[in-house]
Design a protein around this motif. Structure first.
Motif, PDB file in Angstrom:
ATOM      1  N   VAL A  56     -14.172 -12.109  71.998  1.00 19.97           N
ATOM      2  CA  VAL A  56     -14.180 -11.625  70.603  1.00 19.97           C
ATOM      3  C   VAL A  56     -14.908 -12.614  69.696  1.00 19.97           C
ATOM      4  O   VAL A  56     -15.615 -12.237  68.762  1.00 19.97           O
ATOM      5  CB  VAL A  56     -12.712 -11.454  70.107  1.00 19.97           C
ATOM      6  CG1 VAL A  56     -12.658 -11.190  68.619  1.00 19.97           C
ATOM      7  CG2 VAL A  56     -12.016 -10.343  70.883  1.00 19.97           C
ATOM      8  N   ASN A  57     -14.762 -13.882  70.019  1.00 18.05           N
ATOM      9  CA  ASN A  57     -15.298 -14.925  69.155  1.00 18.05           C
ATOM     10  C   ASN A  57     -16.809 -15.071  69.276  1.00 18.05           C
ATOM     11  O   ASN A  57     -17.504 -15.232  68.274  1.00 18.05           O
ATOM     12  CB  ASN A  57     -14.602 -16.236  69.540  1.00 18.05           C
ATOM     13  CG  ASN A  57     -14.596 -17.222  68.413  1.00 18.05           C
ATOM     14  OD1 ASN A  57     -14.573 -16.825  67.243  1.00 18.05           O
ATOM     15  ND2 ASN A  57     -14.636 -18.492  68.744  1.00 18.05           N
ATOM     16  N   TRP A  63     -19.265 -11.733  63.601  1.00 17.92           N
ATOM     17  CA  TRP A  63     -18.277 -11.512  62.535  1.00 17.92           C
ATOM     18  C   TRP A  63     -18.850 -11.738  61.133  1.00 17.92           C
ATOM     19  O   TRP A  63     -18.137 -11.543  60.143  1.00 17.92           O
ATOM     20  CB  TRP A  63     -17.036 -12.391  62.767  1.00 17.92           C
ATOM     21  CG  TRP A  63     -16.256 -11.898  63.943  1.00 17.92           C
ATOM     22  CD1 TRP A  63     -16.334 -12.360  65.232  1.00 17.92           C
ATOM     23  CD2 TRP A  63     -15.324 -10.796  63.965  1.00 17.92           C
ATOM     24  NE1 TRP A  63     -15.503 -11.622  66.047  1.00 17.92           N
ATOM     25  CE2 TRP A  63     -14.880 -10.667  65.298  1.00 17.92           C
ATOM     26  CE3 TRP A  63     -14.819  -9.918  62.995  1.00 17.92           C
ATOM     27  CZ2 TRP A  63     -13.946  -9.686  65.686  1.00 17.92           C
ATOM     28  CZ3 TRP A  63     -13.906  -8.962  63.378  1.00 17.92           C
ATOM     29  CH2 TRP A  63     -13.474  -8.841  64.708  1.00 17.92           C
ATOM     30  N   SER A  64     -20.109 -12.162  61.041  1.00 13.68           N
ATOM     31  CA  SER A  64     -20.687 -12.317  59.699  1.00 13.68           C
ATOM     32  C   SER A  64     -21.129 -10.944  59.156  1.00 13.68           C
ATOM     33  O   SER A  64     -21.464 -10.805  57.987  1.00 13.68           O
ATOM     34  CB  SER A  64     -21.892 -13.267  59.741  1.00 13.68           C
ATOM     35  OG  SER A  64     -22.942 -12.668  60.496  1.00 13.68           O
ATOM     36  N   GLU A  72      -6.635 -10.225  68.962  1.00 13.63           N
ATOM     37  CA  GLU A  72      -7.582 -11.074  68.218  1.00 13.63           C
ATOM     38  C   GLU A  72      -8.602 -10.204  67.472  1.00 13.63           C
ATOM     39  O   GLU A  72      -8.864 -10.408  66.281  1.00 13.63           O
ATOM     40  CB  GLU A  72      -8.296 -12.023  69.200  1.00 13.63           C
ATOM     41  CG  GLU A  72      -9.237 -13.001  68.523  1.00 13.63           C
ATOM     42  CD  GLU A  72     -10.042 -13.841  69.529  1.00 13.63           C
ATOM     43  OE1 GLU A  72      -9.846 -13.683  70.753  1.00 13.63           O
ATOM     44  OE2 GLU A  72     -10.882 -14.634  69.066  1.00 13.63           O
ATOM     45  N   ALA A  73      -9.159  -9.202  68.171  1.00 17.35           N
ATOM     46  CA  ALA A  73     -10.216  -8.370  67.565  1.00 17.35           C
ATOM     47  C   ALA A  73      -9.678  -7.552  66.387  1.00 17.35           C
ATOM     48  O   ALA A  73     -10.225  -7.597  65.281  1.00 17.35           O
ATOM     49  CB  ALA A  73     -10.803  -7.433  68.626  1.00 17.35           C
ATOM     50  N   GLY A 117      -6.844  -7.973  64.849  1.00 20.29           N
ATOM     51  CA  GLY A 117      -6.256  -8.875  63.860  1.00 20.29           C
ATOM     52  C   GLY A 117      -7.321  -9.370  62.888  1.00 20.29           C
ATOM     53  O   GLY A 117      -7.127  -9.370  61.667  1.00 20.29           O
ATOM     54  N   ARG A 118      -8.477  -9.766  63.433  1.00 19.40           N
ATOM     55  CA  ARG A 118      -9.558 -10.242  62.549  1.00 19.40           C
ATOM     56  C   ARG A 118     -10.109  -9.107  61.697  1.00 19.40           C
ATOM     57  O   ARG A 118     -10.419  -9.291  60.524  1.00 19.40           O
ATOM     58  CB  ARG A 118     -10.689 -10.856  63.389  1.00 19.40           C
ATOM     59  CG  ARG A 118     -10.319 -12.228  63.917  1.00 19.40           C
ATOM     60  CD  ARG A 118     -11.432 -12.861  64.701  1.00 19.40           C
ATOM     61  NE  ARG A 118     -12.507 -13.372  63.840  1.00 19.40           N
ATOM     62  CZ  ARG A 118     -13.433 -14.227  64.260  1.00 19.40           C
ATOM     63  NH1 ARG A 118     -13.419 -14.665  65.508  1.00 19.40           N
ATOM     64  NH2 ARG A 118     -14.368 -14.639  63.436  1.00 19.40           N
ATOM     65  N   LEU A 119     -10.218  -7.932  62.311  1.00 26.70           N
ATOM     66  CA  LEU A 119     -10.742  -6.779  61.572  1.00 26.70           C
ATOM     67  C   LEU A 119      -9.808  -6.427  60.405  1.00 26.70           C
ATOM     68  O   LEU A 119     -10.248  -6.259  59.260  1.00 26.70           O
ATOM     69  CB  LEU A 119     -10.866  -5.591  62.542  1.00 26.70           C
ATOM     70  CG  LEU A 119     -11.653  -4.375  62.092  1.00 26.70           C
ATOM     71  CD1 LEU A 119     -13.072  -4.741  61.676  1.00 26.70           C
ATOM     72  CD2 LEU A 119     -11.716  -3.328  63.217  1.00 26.70           C
ATOM     73  N   ASN A 162      -7.330  -8.319  59.042  1.00 28.65           N
ATOM     74  CA  ASN A 162      -7.137  -9.418  58.084  1.00 28.65           C
ATOM     75  C   ASN A 162      -8.375  -9.707  57.237  1.00 28.65           C
ATOM     76  O   ASN A 162      -8.271  -9.936  56.043  1.00 28.65           O
ATOM     77  CB  ASN A 162      -6.780 -10.722  58.816  1.00 28.65           C
ATOM     78  CG  ASN A 162      -5.350 -10.719  59.289  1.00 28.65           C
ATOM     79  OD1 ASN A 162      -4.530  -9.929  58.819  1.00 28.65           O
ATOM     80  ND2 ASN A 162      -5.044 -11.594  60.228  1.00 28.65           N
ATOM     81  N   ASP A 163      -9.549  -9.726  57.889  1.00 27.20           N
ATOM     82  CA  ASP A 163     -10.748 -10.222  57.201  1.00 27.20           C
ATOM     83  C   ASP A 163     -11.669  -9.124  56.681  1.00 27.20           C
ATOM     84  O   ASP A 163     -12.491  -9.369  55.814  1.00 27.20           O
ATOM     85  CB  ASP A 163     -11.596 -11.095  58.159  1.00 27.20           C
ATOM     86  CG  ASP A 163     -10.801 -12.255  58.725  1.00 27.20           C
ATOM     87  OD1 ASP A 163      -9.724 -12.553  58.161  1.00 27.20           O
ATOM     88  OD2 ASP A 163     -11.239 -12.844  59.732  1.00 27.20           O
ATOM     89  N   LYS A 164     -11.574  -7.925  57.242  1.00 28.64           N
ATOM     90  CA  LYS A 164     -12.593  -6.913  56.908  1.00 28.64           C
ATOM     91  C   LYS A 164     -12.031  -5.686  56.200  1.00 28.64           C
ATOM     92  O   LYS A 164     -12.808  -4.886  55.678  1.00 28.64           O
ATOM     93  CB  LYS A 164     -13.296  -6.429  58.192  1.00 28.64           C
ATOM     94  CG  LYS A 164     -13.939  -7.529  59.024  1.00 28.64           C
ATOM     95  CD  LYS A 164     -15.320  -7.823  58.526  1.00 28.64           C
ATOM     96  CE  LYS A 164     -16.041  -8.836  59.382  1.00 28.64           C
ATOM     97  NZ  LYS A 164     -17.211  -9.393  58.678  1.00 28.64           N
TER      98      LYS A 164
END
Ligand SMILES: [Fe+2]
Ligand SMILES: [Fe+2]
Length: 329
Positions: free
Chosen positions: A50-51, A56-57, A143-144, A146-148, A150-152
């Protein structure tokens, strides 16, 4: 409005569920179970990060982060929808997409727990290796998403009451095959169809790529459930099977209700009663919810669990037609 949003985002205490299992330890190492071994080999060959594999930018569309057509929204085309301005429609998308992906994220965490249980308590070593592989897949999905989320996405939601009940029953069941059935077939079956719809309809390349990768992993987990449970249910007595059929009927009904997303209306200042009624009586929303059962129903038939009770539930939900369909590839 702000107070309502804060309430949704308020972190609750972690949930604690209990289960106990027998831990199996093989003393001979036999890898001759062709189907499960092939699945395990596939799991190792298809790992991704995922990282480092995802950019992710990348910026999502602020008004429609998942890039989904409005026709997939539950109240699309209703009087409420038609009266909304652009800002109001963006708000519906935010809540709808935030709710959907939050539920998926909670489901991913539950899937990791179920995989850990199966990796300990499946009698067959090959099945335990598949489950061990699934654990890292589910960690990656947490992780994927969660980032989506939380951040997007602008908003996230706690688990729906319906999903929480089903996940608790699935995780804490003293019968291992029911943990397998609840997670690998019911929840994964629904999630897999949902991911297929996102990949098919989203106009956003980032979302398409991310969800396609996760969909490929989920297809292996669903296959593991099918293979292991078809074997278990072939041998099972009628009385024991009845309990599984009841679980499928209740689980299918719970998931169908869950997909109505009743929690999203009040935080937007809309009437929960009016919108919930609208969703349950909308042909578009019903056909979308029905389509999410397209993998689950033929699999239940294949496992020999399509009893009159289950058939009756599927008929009431309008998804029985899928029982005549061949198993999707
Ligand atoms: Fe997953
Ligand atoms: Fe999974």
């Amino acid at each position: 409005m702000q107070a309502a949003l804060e309430q949704i985002l308020d972190d609750s205490q972690p949930i604690k569920w209990n289960f106990s299992v027998d831990a199996y330890m093989a003393e001979t190492y036999d890898f001759s179970d062709h189907d499960l071994n092939a699945l395990y080999q596939k799991t190792k060959a298809n790992q991704w990060d995922v990282n480092t594999d995802i950019d992710w930018s990348y910026e999502l569309n602020a008004d429609n982060p998942l890039g989904m057509p409005d026709g997939t929204l539950l109240i699309y085309g209703s009087d409420i929808w038609n009266k909304l301005d652009d800002k109001g429609r963006a708000e519906i998308r935010h809540h709808s997409q935030g709710w959907t992906l939050s539920q998926v994220l909670h489901g991913e965490q539950a899937a990791m727990i179920c995989a850990a249980k199966l990796a300990t308590a499946e009698e067959s070593l090959s099945a335990r290796l598949c489950a061990a592989g699934q654990m890292i897949d589910e960690a990656r999905h947490i992780e994927a998403f969660g980032r989506l989320v939380n951040d997007k996405l602008p908003i996230s939601y706690p688990m729906s009451k319906a999903l929480k009940g089903l996940l608790e029953d699935t995780i804490t069941s003293s019968k291992l095959d029911m943990t397998n059935l609840g997670m690998q077939v019911l929840v994964e079956g629904i999630a897999l169809s949902l991911f297929q719809s996102i990949v098919a309809y989203s106009k956003d390349p980032f979302i398409k790529d991310l969800v396609s990768r996760i969909q490929r992993d989920e297809a292996r987990h669903f296959a593991m459930g099918r293979i292991t449970l078809c074997r278990v249910y072939k041998e099972m007595s009628g009385t024991e099977r009845k309990e599984r059929e009841e679980f499928v009927a209740e689980g299918a009904y719970t998931l169908y209700e869950h997909l109505c997303a009743d929690d999203i209306w009040e935080p937007m200042g809309l009437s929960k009663k009016e919108c919930s009624h609208l969703v349950r009586n909308s042909e578009v929303a019903n056909s979308m919810r029905r389509s999410i059962f397209r993998r689950l129903v033929p699999t239940i038939r294949e496992m020999g669990l399509l009893s009159p009770r289950v058939r009756d539930t599927f008929e009431k939900l309008g998804v029985l037609d899928y029982a005549a369909m061949p198993m999707p590839a």
